[in-house]
Scaffold this active site. Structure first.
Site, PDB file in Angstrom:
ATOM      1  N   PHE A   1     -53.489   5.731  11.931  1.00 46.07           N
ATOM      2  CA  PHE A   1     -53.608   6.233  13.293  1.00 46.07           C
ATOM      3  C   PHE A   1     -53.388   7.756  13.313  1.00 46.07           C
ATOM      4  CE2 PHE A   1     -51.589   7.255  17.447  1.00 46.07           C
ATOM      5  CZ  PHE A   1     -52.723   7.081  18.227  1.00 46.07           C
ATOM      6  N   GLN A   2     -54.304   8.458  13.897  1.00 49.36           N
ATOM      7  CA  GLN A   2     -54.269   9.934  14.006  1.00 49.36           C
ATOM      8  C   GLN A   2     -54.184  10.626  12.647  1.00 49.36           C
ATOM      9  OE1 GLN A   2     -51.450  11.018  17.124  1.00 49.36           O
ATOM     10  NE2 GLN A   2     -53.104  10.807  18.605  1.00 49.36           N
TER      11      GLN A   2
ATOM     12  N   GLU B   1     -54.414  22.537  22.429  1.00 48.54           N
ATOM     13  CA  GLU B   1     -54.046  23.177  21.160  1.00 48.54           C
ATOM     14  C   GLU B   1     -54.882  24.409  20.878  1.00 48.54           C
ATOM     15  OE1 GLU B   1     -54.528  19.929  21.550  1.00 48.54           O
ATOM     16  OE2 GLU B   1     -52.763  18.864  20.797  1.00 48.54           O
TER      17      GLU B   1
ATOM     18  N   LYS C   1     -45.079  13.309   7.897  1.00 47.86           N
ATOM     19  CA  LYS C   1     -43.918  12.963   8.731  1.00 47.86           C
ATOM     20  C   LYS C   1     -42.698  12.636   7.875  1.00 47.86           C
ATOM     21  CE  LYS C   1     -43.020  10.621  13.076  1.00 47.86           C
ATOM     22  NZ  LYS C   1     -43.524   9.637  14.058  1.00 47.86           N
TER      23      LYS C   1
END
Ligand SMILES: Cc1ncc(C[n+]2csc(CCOP(=O)(O)OP(=O)(O)O)c2C)c(N)n1
Lengths: 176, 577
Positions: B129-130, B67, B179
């Site tokens: 998570f993440q 990235e 999301k």
């Protein structure tokens, strides 16, 4: 350059991240924020930060320029103590029996121009509004008798000169 | 809230479209004229990647191999093309890998928009998570950032992101999109952002200030211009040239100003700063009026501020009010866009030639030539110098290449000796000094100017920080020419150790891999030169190649870059050896 007390007033849009952005500017220059207050301002949807620092005028000016550069900041100013009307407030929580056992406490309440906000069987709460040194004095006077809890707010201030924020915003709206 | 704070213009797309947030992101990018983005996929950004798949005929996505590479590629693209670069990444580690590129773009005023995926709104703050607080992390290194948690916010926020990234003093913007906002649907309608009421990107210079500046310049005996990237960002190259020629004022570049003016122009006298040219540094302390255009008096430019241009009146043309009187006090500050300021100033300027003053630069140059330049460009010793390699590249490309450099000795040598006859041609990490910048930035530079020759000049240290981008170069058949100047050391740090730490070479000696084999492993044509007699041919062959090409040049291991202003010293105390 001589260090002094400066009050920085920041007019901004309401935004969750802005406090973080502004405090980061002080962090980068290792300047301690001595007082911080965030509230609504005289203009709808516009917030006002009142930040107190003890540093040189040169640094204050640079910090204010860097604050003002943040996208959501409408305008930032700095002022010396002479240029503003300012206050802090404090709450003292004290055991109730002292009110009767220690006559001197009643004198302190009277002389300090403070108010009793609440009284219960166990404790009473005093509120004091004023300059930092007045609150400090009152604190020193009460301390020997025992203070259960103490808290002092950040400084709030209005300037003696006018703040042209509304005019600025109107100018923007009429730009087209 | 956005409708209160942002002005909008209706575009030719009034009919409403019911689409997902992820698809809306693509439409927003297309509406902003974006046809190329860099990125790396992962869980929290997958809805967007799914849309990228569907829109691949209109929006090219380049998969970098890290990235960080995506951000530097976006920067390289932005710097060469003058457009906004775009990079996307997933949440958590994908997002944190963007931080170096954001910081680099922030300090070097590069317009990029980064979009990160984020865990769904209902998981925010739960250490899912993440999940990482990329808004908190990126705040100090972005011009603006914002977390989108509802699909409806997407069009306005992305419009605002592009507006903020490219207006005023440009910079990086990060938009974090949960999301659920990517999956949820919205009535899509896009309006480009025309303004944000709390943000005034460009101030207007007053007539009085222009008069005062012109008066100072017109009566100056020894006026001197130092120009920075503000000239390039403001597209003021022509106006700068006119000022220089009309008033006969010698002009020097900062590292990011380089290429704004033809390096062969007789009044373009060299580079200021720590490893800049002798005359431009020393004469800073002899000029009577210093005209700073689109530069910010970085400490690498000024050396000790206590002894910087104290004799001179300072005129500072700058777009960012926070930069004025920050490091150097301006006698006249012209706050605004460089192009506008210069074009309004020009008619007030009297013709002049300042022959004697210009001659002082010439004399200093001759001194520097004897002591430094001749030995760098036409060495008589056995080992190859970095300078002669740069000179061969100049000759082979006829000064027409985009030169992308990394950080270290090779960067300073390239910025001293590379020649440019076109603007936006010098791409380097100036303010942050990010090793690993060059290889991915060259990808963006090439894609921002496909018709141009792009040569990346990199040290053996920095090369290994983002070396994996060779795969990106090969996969996309980008005819970038990569030159590694290998001295088997972290050269610039070694130089400091030699000069200021009694040659204690703590962790600056490197045992390197076979760089040619590595390049070949990535399917690139590769060559190595270690002797002078082979250099010219090797460079010509590389430049002639229609494909990506890797050239390792084994240079002298312990050469130093001079001149040099030791850190904290005065520009007058620049050392020639
Ligand atoms: C990411 C990063 N880490 C560390 C540094 C400190 N640093 C500056 S120059 C340099 C040496 C660079 O060595 P190399 O890439 O071989 O280039 P050379 O100086 O030899 O041309 C280092 C370690 C840096 N600028 N960036």
């Amino acid at each position: 350059m001589e260090k002094k007390w400066f009050t920085i007033s920041v007019y901004s849009e309401n935004n969750v991240g802005l406090l973080n952005r502004i405090s980061g500017i002080f962090l980068k220059r290792h300047i301690n924020i001595e007082g911080l207050n965030v509230s609504k301002s005289e203009i709808e949807h516009v917030s006002k930060f009142t930040i107190v620092v003890f540093t040189t005028e040169d640094w204050t000016r640079k910090i204010v320029a860097q604050i003002e550069k943040q996208i959501e900041v409408i305008k930032a100013f700095y002022h010396t103590d002479e240029e503003i009307i300012y206050q802090e407030s404090a709450l003292f929580k004290i055991a109730s029996h002292l009110l009767f056992d220690e006559r001197q406490i009643q004198n302190i309440i009277k002389e300090s121009n403070s108010q009793i906000v609440t009284v219960s069987r166990e404790f009473f709460v005093l509120a004091k509004t004023g300059r930092r040194h007045e609150i400090d004095e009152m604190h020193d006077q009460l301390e020997p008798y025992g203070i259960l809890q103490f808290v002092r707010s950040g400084r709030i201030a209005v300037t003696k000169a006018s703040m042209p924020i509304t005019a600025m915003l109107n100018a923007y709206e009429n730009q087209e | 809230m956005e409708t209160i704070t942002s002005k909008k213009t209706a575009k030719n797309n009034p009919e409403k479209l019911r689409i997902s947030g992820a698809e809306a992101i693509i439409h927003c990018l297309l509406a902003e004229g974006v046809d190329l983005i860099y990125g790396y996929p992962g869980g929290a950004i997958m809805p967007v990647y799914d849309e990228l798949y569907k829109f691949q005929d209109r929006l090219t996505h380049i998969l970098t191999r890290h990235e960080q590479g995506a951000t530097h590629a976006a920067q390289g693209y932005a710097r060469v093309s003058g457009r906004v670069g775009v990079a996307i990444a997933t949440s958590g580690p994908g997002a944190t890998n963007l931080v170096t590129g954001l910081a680099d773009a922030q300090i070097d005023s590069t317009p990029i928009v980064c979009i990160t995926g984020q865990v769904p709104r209902h998981l925010l703050g739960s250490d899912a998570f993440q999940e990482t607080d990329i808004i908190g992390i990126s705040t100090p290194v972005t011009k603006w950032n914002y977390q989108v948690t509802k699909a409806e916010e997407i069009p306005d926020i992305i419009a605002k992101a592009f507006y903020i990234a490219r207006s005023g003093r440009p910079g990086p913007v990060l938009i974090d999109i949960t999301k659920n906002a990517q999956f949820d649907e919205l009535d899509f309608h896009y309006e480009a952002c025309k303004g944000v009421r709390s943000y005034q990107p460009v101030a207007k210079v007053s007539e009085e200030d222009l008069d005062a500046a012109a008066a100072l310049i017109n009566q100056a005996k020894k006026p001197y211009i130092v120009y920075g990237q503000g000239v390039i960002l403001g597209k003021a190259e022509e106006e700068l040239k006119q000022l220089v020629e009309k008033a006969g004022i010698p002009a020097a570049w900062t590292i990011l100003g380089l290429s704004a003016m033809n390096t062969d122009h007789p009044l373009n006298v060299g580079m200021v700063g720590m490893h800049g040219n002798y005359g431009p540094n020393v004469l800073t302390n002899e000029c009577d009026v210093l005209i700073a255009i689109g530069m910010r008096f970085d400490d690498r430019v000024t050396g000790s501020l206590d002894t910087y241009a104290k004799q001179a009146k300072i005129i500072h043309m700058e777009i960012d009010p926070a930069e004025v009187n920050k490091n150097v006090k301006a006698d006249i500050a012209l706050l605004g866009d460089a192009k506008e300021t210069l074009s309004r100033l020009l008619p007030r300027i009297k013709k002049n030639s300042h022959e004697a003053w210009r001659n002082e630069f010439k004399l200093k140059y001759e001194e520097e030539f004897r002591e430094v330049i001749e030995k760098d460009l036409h060495p008589t010793k056995e080992g190859l110098t970095m300078g002669e390699v740069v000179e061969e590249i100049n000759l082979a490309t006829k000064n027409k290449a985009v030169i992308v450099t990394d950080v270290g000795q090779h960067q300073m040598v390239a910025c001293r000796y590379a020649k440019f006859d076109q603007t936006k041609s010098n791409i380097t990490s100036g303010g942050l000094g990010t090793m690993g910048f060059a290889l991915p930035a060259a990808i963006g530079a090439k894609m921002g100017a496909m018709e141009r020759e792009v040569v990346a000049i990199i040290g053996d240290g920095g090369y290994q920080m983002t070396i994996q981008e060779l795969a990106t170069i090969y996969q996309n058949k980008l005819a970038i020419k990569i030159v590694v100047l290998n001295n088997d050391h972290l050269g610039m740090v070694r130089q400091w150790q030699e000069l200021f730490f009694e040659s204690r070479y703590a962790s600056t000696v490197m045992t390197n891999p076979d760089f040619v084999k590595i390049a070949e492993g990535y399917h690139l044509r590769a060559n190595r030169v270690s002797e002078r007699k082979d250099l010219k041919k090797a460079v010509r062959e590389m430049i002639a190649s229609k494909e990506p090409y890797f050239l390792e040049v084994k240079v002298e291991k312990e050469d130093n870059v001079f001149p040099m202003i030791p850190s904290g010293a005065s520009v007058s105390d620049i050392r020639l050896k």
